[in-house]
Write a protein that holds these residues in place. Structure first.
Motif, short mmCIF file in Angstrom:
data_model
loop_
_atom_site.label_atom_id
_atom_site.label_comp_id
_atom_site.label_asym_id
_atom_site.label_seq_id
_atom_site.Cartn_x
_atom_site.Cartn_y
_atom_site.Cartn_z
N GLY A 121 35.89 24.91 -22.69
CA GLY A 121 35.31 23.62 -22.89
C GLY A 121 35.97 22.94 -24.29
N ALA A 122 37.13 23.28 -24.72
CA ALA A 122 37.24 22.63 -26.06
C ALA A 122 37.57 21.38 -25.86
CB ALA A 122 38.76 23.32 -26.44
N LYS A 123 37.06 20.45 -27.05
CA LYS A 123 37.36 18.96 -26.96
C LYS A 123 38.43 18.59 -27.32
CE LYS A 123 32.76 18.61 -25.86
NZ LYS A 123 32.38 18.07 -24.37
N GLU A 124 39.37 19.31 -28.06
CA GLU A 124 40.48 18.96 -28.47
C GLU A 124 41.43 20.20 -28.74
OE1 GLU A 124 40.57 17.30 -32.73
OE2 GLU A 124 38.66 16.79 -32.04
N LEU A 181 28.98 37.74 -27.26
CA LEU A 181 28.73 36.38 -27.55
C LEU A 181 29.29 35.47 -26.44
CD1 LEU A 181 27.59 34.14 -29.60
CD2 LEU A 181 29.97 34.24 -30.26
N ASP A 182 28.27 34.65 -26.08
CA ASP A 182 28.69 33.61 -25.07
C ASP A 182 27.77 32.15 -25.38
OD1 ASP A 182 29.37 31.83 -22.99
OD2 ASP A 182 29.24 33.34 -21.46
N THR A 183 28.42 31.29 -26.35
CA THR A 183 27.82 29.98 -26.76
C THR A 183 27.47 29.15 -25.61
OG1 THR A 183 29.86 28.90 -27.08
CG2 THR A 183 28.97 30.13 -28.93
N ARG A 184 27.89 29.43 -24.48
CA ARG A 184 27.37 28.50 -23.21
C ARG A 184 26.03 28.90 -22.88
NH1 ARG A 184 32.06 30.37 -19.00
NH2 ARG A 184 31.02 32.28 -19.69
N THR A 185 25.60 30.15 -23.43
CA THR A 185 24.20 30.52 -23.05
C THR A 185 23.18 29.71 -23.93
OG1 THR A 185 24.26 32.34 -24.35
CG2 THR A 185 24.86 32.63 -22.01
N THR A 186 23.77 29.22 -24.78
CA THR A 186 22.70 28.69 -25.85
C THR A 186 22.94 27.19 -26.00
OG1 THR A 186 24.37 28.98 -27.70
CG2 THR A 186 22.95 30.52 -27.25
N GLY A 187 24.12 26.81 -25.51
CA GLY A 187 24.52 25.31 -25.41
C GLY A 187 24.99 24.69 -26.82
N VAL A 188 25.32 25.78 -27.84
CA VAL A 188 25.70 25.40 -29.25
C VAL A 188 26.97 25.65 -29.29
CG1 VAL A 188 25.40 25.33 -31.42
CG2 VAL A 188 23.22 25.54 -29.78
N SER A 221 35.44 20.75 -30.96
CA SER A 221 34.40 21.93 -30.86
C SER A 221 34.75 22.67 -29.67
CB SER A 221 33.00 21.39 -30.54
OG SER A 221 32.72 20.42 -29.38
N THR A 222 34.51 23.97 -29.39
CA THR A 222 34.74 24.71 -28.45
C THR A 222 33.68 25.88 -27.92
OG1 THR A 222 36.45 26.12 -27.40
CG2 THR A 222 35.95 26.44 -29.64
N HIS A 223 33.20 26.38 -26.85
CA HIS A 223 32.45 27.36 -26.66
C HIS A 223 33.44 28.58 -26.75
CE1 HIS A 223 28.77 25.59 -25.43
NE2 HIS A 223 29.41 24.81 -24.50
N VAL A 224 32.87 29.39 -27.40
CA VAL A 224 33.23 30.94 -27.53
C VAL A 224 32.78 32.13 -26.83
CG1 VAL A 224 34.15 32.44 -29.42
CG2 VAL A 224 34.13 30.23 -29.70
N ILE A 225 33.54 32.84 -26.19
CA ILE A 225 33.05 33.99 -25.48
C ILE A 225 33.64 35.28 -26.26
CG2 ILE A 225 32.90 35.31 -23.38
CD1 ILE A 225 33.38 32.49 -22.20
N LEU A 226 32.80 36.24 -26.63
CA LEU A 226 33.36 37.52 -27.25
C LEU A 226 32.90 38.72 -26.40
CD1 LEU A 226 32.66 37.17 -31.10
CD2 LEU A 226 34.78 37.04 -29.97
N ASP A 227 33.83 39.59 -25.97
CA ASP A 227 33.70 40.61 -25.48
C ASP A 227 34.25 41.78 -26.24
OD1 ASP A 227 32.61 39.44 -23.08
OD2 ASP A 227 34.58 38.99 -22.30
#
Length: 925
Positions: free
Chosen positions: A745-748, A705-712, A797-803
C-alpha cells in the motif's frame, strides 16, 4: 677458572701483601648476624615523603638532612636517585666501631644520588661514617672526623672540591671522581685510592700539614703546572702506583709556556715520605720537569732516584697513548701491591686485579697490580659454538668448535657437554684439536650441545647449539593436515575460512632436508627448505589431493599424498550497526561487472575496522536504474561464478535483497549483472565468524507487526518503534532478530530502514517499496534499547508487515555454516507449483535445523505469496515472499529445516515457478 691457577694467584697476592706488612684499608666490618634497619629518602612528587615520619619506604624522608637527624649506628640511609636534592647537608652523627652509619644510593649499577646545593656535603665531628654513590656538586668537607669512608662518588667544585682538615683521621676516599682535593689542618692517615683526580686551572691536589697521607693508584688529570703538592708537616706520606697526565699545551685554560711539574714535595714533608711506581706522561710539545723534591727539580727518574732514593721504579714517557686500559699500556702489571691503601679487590670499573699472562710482572716483588685507577683485566665478552653435523643419524661423528672473544686467549678452557649424559670434553685453544671436541651419539635425541668458556680469573660464559640425532634409516615423508579455525584479528591470515595447516615435522628424516615440495591439489604449489608447519588457503570448498615430496642432503627422496576436505567452519553471528560499503551512483551512473566489493575485514574499509577472520558476510544489495530486465549474482571473489541469483530487477526499476555470502580468500566479493547496466548499492549488515558471535534459533514465521490492523501506516520522515525481543518467542536478551519485512500500500516510491538505535539512523536501506506492489526483504537487525527496533521511511507512506523468523543470542541453538551459493531446486524443469500446493526442497544436511535460502518466484500469473517452513511442520500464518504477476521476485529467507528438507507453500493467487538457492545452513553443534 682452573683451580690450580686460581690458587697460585690468590697465594701470590697474599704473600706480597704480608711481606710488605701492610693492612688493606676497606669498609668497616659489620657483624654477619646483624641486619641493620634502613631509612629512606625520596623527594619524588609521588613518594608521599615527610620529614616528620620514620623514613619508611611508604613514607620516606623528603630531605637527606632529616635522615641525618634520625639515623642510628648500624643503620643505612638509602637515597632515591631519580630526583635532585637541593639542600646543604651536614653529617654530625656518629656510628660505632663495626656499626657505621651509611648514606648510599637506593639503586644498583651506576645510578647516583645528586646533591646540587652549593654548600655540598659536610662531615663535621663525626666518626664511623660511610658515604657511597653520591654526586656532590658543591664539594665535600670533612672536619674533626675519624673513620670516614667515601666511595663510588663524584666530588665536584673547582674552588671547593674535596677538603679534609681540622685533625681528621683515617679518612678513605676510593673509586671516585675527585676535584682538587686538599688534605690539610693536621689530618692524619688519609688515603685516596683508585680515584680519578681532576685538578682545576690553578688547583692541584694539595697535602699540607697532613702526616701519613697516602695517594695510591690514582689517575691525576689536569692541573696546569703541578698535579700533586705535598708540603708543611706532611711527613710519612706516600705517592705510589699513580698515573700523572699533565695538561696538554693546547689546553685553553693553561698557558703553553708554563713548565709542568707533576709532583712537588717540600723540604718539610720529605721525612719518611715515599714516591715510587708512578707513571708520569707529559708531552713532547711542552717542557716538563717530573719532580721537585725538597726544592730541587729533577728532569728524569734516574736523577731523582740517585739523589733521593725515590722513584727508582717510576716510568716517564711523552707517549700519552700508552697510558690507560688498553693492550700495550705501560701501567700493566707494574705497580706495588704493598702500597698503603692498595685496593686489590677491584678498580674504578669493578675489574679485579689480574695477572696479564702476556706481560712480564715488573711490579714490586713480582707483583702484578696495574698503576693508576684502572686495571687492564681479561675481558671475556662472548662465547660461541658451531656444530658440523647438527642433524645426523646415530653413529655419525659430530664435531663442536667452541670460540670466544677474549683479550687473553692463552688462559681459556672449553668444557663441551654434548647433552646426552656423557662426560663433558675439556679442550683449550691451541691444543692438538685447537679447542674442537668430537663425539658420536649412540641413541637418538633432541639434544643441546653446550660449551662453557672459562678464563684464568674464573669468568665464565656459555653458548649452546641444538642438535637433532635421528634414527638411522631411510627418508619417510609423513605429514598431517588440519583445518585452521579463523580467530579474531589475525592480521597475518586476514581471511582464512578455507585454510589448512600442513605439518611435515613428523617426517622420519635421518639427514637434513634440502627441499620440501608441496602440491596443494588446486593447481598451486610451494617449495620450502625445512620441515615445518605451513598454511594454505583454498579459494573454493572441495576435496583436494595434497602431495608432499621431500629431498634430503644425501639425495634421498620420499613422497606422501592425502586428501583434505576444505569446508567453511560453523560460525556465530556478530551483529553490527549497518553502514554503506558501496554506492556506484557517487562514482558512475551504471556498472555491469564483475564489480569488486571490499568487505570491512580488519581495516580494509576506513572507519569501520571489523574482524580479520569473518567467514561470511551479510549485506543488503540494491540494484537501481537498470538498462534492461536483469538479475544480479553475488559470490566470493576467487571462486567461479555460480548459477544462482540474488536480486531481480526490471528495466528502470529499483530492487533490493539481503545476501549472505562466504568471504573470498582475499576479503572481497564479486557482484555481476546477468546483462545490461545498473547502479549498485551495498550496505553491510553483519557477519558470521568461527569461535565467536551468537548462535541462531530458527522460528516458524511469527507476525510481529502489521500496520494494516491499526490503519496507521508508516509515514514519510517518521519513525516507528517496534518491540521485537521479549515477545513472540524471542527472549529479552536476544542480540539480533531475523525479520521478514514487507511493504504494501505504498503511496509513492520510497525506501524503508530497520535499525537498532532510534538516535542513530544509518544511511542505508532494507526495502524499496512501490505503489500498487507488495514487496518483501529479509533483514537481520540488532536489538536496540528495551528490546526494540526502529522503522523509518524516507517519503510518502506505506503499510509495513514484520514477521520474525529467528533470533541470535547467548541461548541460541545453532551455528551457521556458509556454502558457496548453490542451486537446490528449480520448478522450471519440473512444472509450476499450483495455487494452494506445496513443494518439498531437499539436499540440505540431515542434521541441519535451519537454512538460509534465496527463494525466487517467477512466471507468476496472479498476486500471491510463498511461505517456507520445516518439512512436515505446520504451515505458519506468515509469508516469506510476495509474488507479483509478470515479475521475478527474490527474497532472502531464513527457515527451519527438518530431515534435510524445506517445504514451500504457494498461496491461492496463481501458479508459480519457484527457484531455491542455498546460501548456508544452521546446525546445533
Amino acid at each position: 677458572m682452573n683451580k690450580s691457577i686460581s690458587a697460585v694467584l690468590r697465594t701470590r697476592a697474599t704473600v706480597l701483601l704480608t711481606a710488605g706488612g701492610v693492612t688493606l684499608l676497606g669498609l668497616p666490618a659489620v657483624a654477619a648476624a646483624e641486619s641493620p634497619a634502613k631509612l629512606y629518602v625520596n623527594n619524588r612528587q609521588d613518594a608521599h615523603c615527610t620529614d616528620t615520619g620514620a623514613g619508611t619506604p611508604a613514607a620516606p624522608f623528603c630531605t637527606i638532612q632529616a635522615a641525618v637527624k634520625a639515623v642510628a649506628p648500624g643503620q643505612t640511609v638509602l637515597i632515591n636517585p631519580e630526583t635532585n636534592y637541593d639542600e646543604p647537608v651536614t653529617i654530625d652523627r656518629s656510628g660505632e666501631p663495626g656499626k657505621p652509619i651509611t648514606f648510599a644510593v637506593d639503586a644498583t649499577g651506576a645510578a647516583r644520588a645528586l646533591l646540587r646545593s652549593d654548600e655540598g656535603l659536610t662531615i663535621n665531628g663525626a666518626s664511623h661514617v660511610v658515604v657511597r654513590g653520591m654526586v656532590l656538586f658543591g664539594g665535600m668537607k670533612i672536619n674533626r672526623s675519624s673513620d670516614v669512608v667515601v666511595e663510588q662518588s663524584e666530588i665536584h667544585g673547582s674552588t671547593k672540591g674535596l677538603r679534609v682538615g681540622d685533625g681528621s683521621t683515617d679518612v678513605r676516599i676510593s673509586r671516585s671522581r675527585v676535584t682538587s682535593p686538599r688534605i690539610e689542618g693536621g689530618s692524619r692517615g688519609t688515603v685516596l685510592s683508585r680515584n680519578l683526580i681532576v685538578g682545576g686551572t690553578d688547583e692541584p691536589a694539595v697535602v699540607a700539614d697532613a702526616p701519613g697521607t697516602a695517594f695510591t693508584n690514582n689517575h691525576f688529570s689536569g692541573g696546569c703546572e703541578t698535579s700533586l703538592s705535598v708540603s708543611g708537616s706532611s711527613t710519612g706520606s706516600s705517592v705510589l702506583n699513580n698515573v700523572f697526565l699533565t695538561a696538554e699545551p693546547d689546553s685553553s685554560a693553561c698557558a703553553a709556556d708554563k713548565t709542568r711539574t707533576p709532583l712537588v714535595v717540600a723540604q718539610s714533608a720529605t721525612s719518611g715520605t715515599r714516591a715510587d711506581y708512578n707513571l708520569l706522561a707529559g708531552s713532547p710539545k711542552i717542557a716538563t720537569v717530573p719532580y721537585t723534591w725538597a726544592g730541587t727539580a729533577y728532569k728524569d727518574a734516574a736523577a731523582f732516584a740517585a739523589a733521593t732514593g725515590q722513584g727508582g721504579h717510576d716510568i716517564i714517557t711523552p707517549n700519552r697513548d700508552r697510558v690507560g686500559v688498553m693492550d700495550g699500556s705501560l701501567t700493566i702489571d707494574s705497580g706495588d701491591p704493598t702500597a698503603p691503601g692498595a685496593l686489590l679487590t677491584g678498580d674504578m670499573d669493578g675489574n679485579p686485579v689480574a695477572d696479564d699472562p702476556r706481560v712480564p710482572n715488573t711490579g714490586k716483588n713480582g707483583g702484578y697490580v696495574d698503576r693508576g685507577a684502572y686495571e687492564t683485566a681479561e675481558h671475556l665478552t662472548d662465547a660461541f659454538l658451531s656444530i658440523d653435523q647438527a642433524w645426523a643419524p646415530t653413529g655419525t661423528k659430530v664435531t663442536a668448535r667452541p670460540g670466544s672473544d677474549s683479550r687473553w686467549p692463552s688462559g681459556l678452557t672449553y668444557t663441551t657437554d654434548f647433552g646426552d649424559g656423557t662426560p663433558p670434553v675439556v679442550t683449550r685453544p691451541g691444543d692438538a684439536t685447537d679447542g674442537a671436541a668430537t663425539h658420536v651419539y649412540s641413541s637418538p635425541c633432541s639434544c643441546a650441545v653446550t660449551v662453557i668458556v672459562a678464563n684464568a680469573l674464573g669468568t665464565k660464559l656459555s653458548a649452546s647449539w641444538p642438535v637433532k640425532v635421528t634414527p638411522a634409516g631411510p627418508l619417510n615423508t609423513v605429514f598431517t593436515a588440519q583445518p585452521v579455525v579463523p580467530v579474531p584479528d589475525d592480521e597475518m591470515w586476514p581471511v582464512a575460512p578455507l585454510t589448512f595447516e600442513l605439518d611435515t615435522k613428523a617426517t622420519a628424516a635421518p639427514w637434513p632436508i634440502q627441499n620440501v615440495d608441496v602440491d596443494y591439489g588446486d593447481n598451486t604449489s610451494d617449495s620450502f627448505q625445512a620441515l615445518d608447519t605451513f598454511r594454505h588457503t583454498y579459494k573454493t570448498p572441495g576435496d583436494y589431493k595434497v602431495t608432499v615430496t621431500i629431498l634430503d642432503i644425501k639425495g634421498g627422496t620420499s613422497t606422501s599424498t592425502r586428501t583434505v576436505k576444505a569446508r567453511y567452519a560453523p560460525s556465530g553471528y556478530v551483529a553490527t550497526e549497518p553502514f554503506r560499503l558501496m554506492d556506484t551512483r557517487t562514482t558512475s551512473s551504471a556498472v555491469s561487472g564483475p564489480v569488486t566489493v571490499t568487505l570491512p575485514v580488519g581495516r580494509a574499509v576506513p572507519g569501520h575496522p571489523l574482524s580479520s577472520s569473518m567467514a561470511a558476510a551479510v549485506v543488503n544489495v540494491t540494484v537501481t536504474g537498470a538498462t534492461e530486465d536483469t538479475h544480479l549474482t553475488v559470490w566470493p571473489q576467487g571462486q567461479a561464478r555460480p548459477a544462482t541469483s540474488n536480486v531481480n530487477v526490471l528495466a528502470g526499476g529499483t530492487s533490493s535483497n539481503t545476501v549472505t555470502v562466504p568471504v573470498g580468500s582475499n576479503g572481497k566479493l564479486y557482484a555481476q549483472l546477468n546483462s545490461g547496466r545498473a547502479s549498485l548499492i551495498v550496505d553491510f549488515v553483519g557477519y558470521y565468524q568461527p569461535e565467536t558471535g551468537q548462535r541462531f534459533s530458527p522460528l516458524a514465521p511469527t507476525r510481529v507487526l502489521d500496520t494494516r490492523t491499526t490503519g496507521v501506516p508508516l509515514s514519510g520522515a517518521k519513525t516507528r518503534t517496534v518491540k521485537v525481543a521479549g515477545v513472540n518467542g524471542v527472549p529479552a536478551d536476544a542480540t539480533a532478530v531475523a525479520l521478514n519485512l514487507t511493504g504494501t500500500g505504498a503511496k509513492e516510491q520510497a525506501h524503508v530502514i530497520a535499525y537498532p538505535d532510534p538516535a542513530k539512523r544509518p544511511a542505508t536501506s532494507n526495502l524499496n517499496v512501490e505503489p500498487g506492489k507488495d514487496k518483501s526483504n529479509q533483514a537481520i537487525v540488532p536489538v536496540g534499547p528495551n528490546g526494540t527496533i526502529t522503522l523509518f521511511t524516507n517519503t510518502g507512506s506505506t503499510h509495513v508487515i514484520l514477521d520474525a523468523v529467528g533470533y541470535y543470542g547467548k541461548d541460541g541453538k545453532a551455528l551457521f555454516t556458509p556454502v558457496a551459493p548453490k542451486r537446490l531446486a528449480d520448478t522450471r524443469t519440473t512444472g509450476k507449483i499450483a495455487p494452494g500446493a506445496t513443494t518439498t526442497v531437499s539436499g540440505l544436511p540431515a542434521h541441519a535445523v535451519g537454512a538460509v535460502l534465496n527463494i525466487t518466484a517467477t512466471d507468476t500469473t496472479g498476486p500471491g505469496f510463498l511461505t517456507a517452513y520445516a518439512s512436515g511442520g505446520t504451515l505458519p500464518g506468515a509469508s516469506s515472499l510476495n509474488a507479483l504477476p509478470g515479475r521475478t521476485v527474490p527474497n532472502h529467507v531464513t527457515t527451519p529445516v527438518a530431515n534435510g528438507k524445506v517445504s514451500i507453500f504457494n498461496s491461492y493467487g496463481g501458479p508459480n515457478h519457484v527457484i531455491t538457492d542455498l546460501l548456508g545452513y544452521f546446525t546445533a553443534n
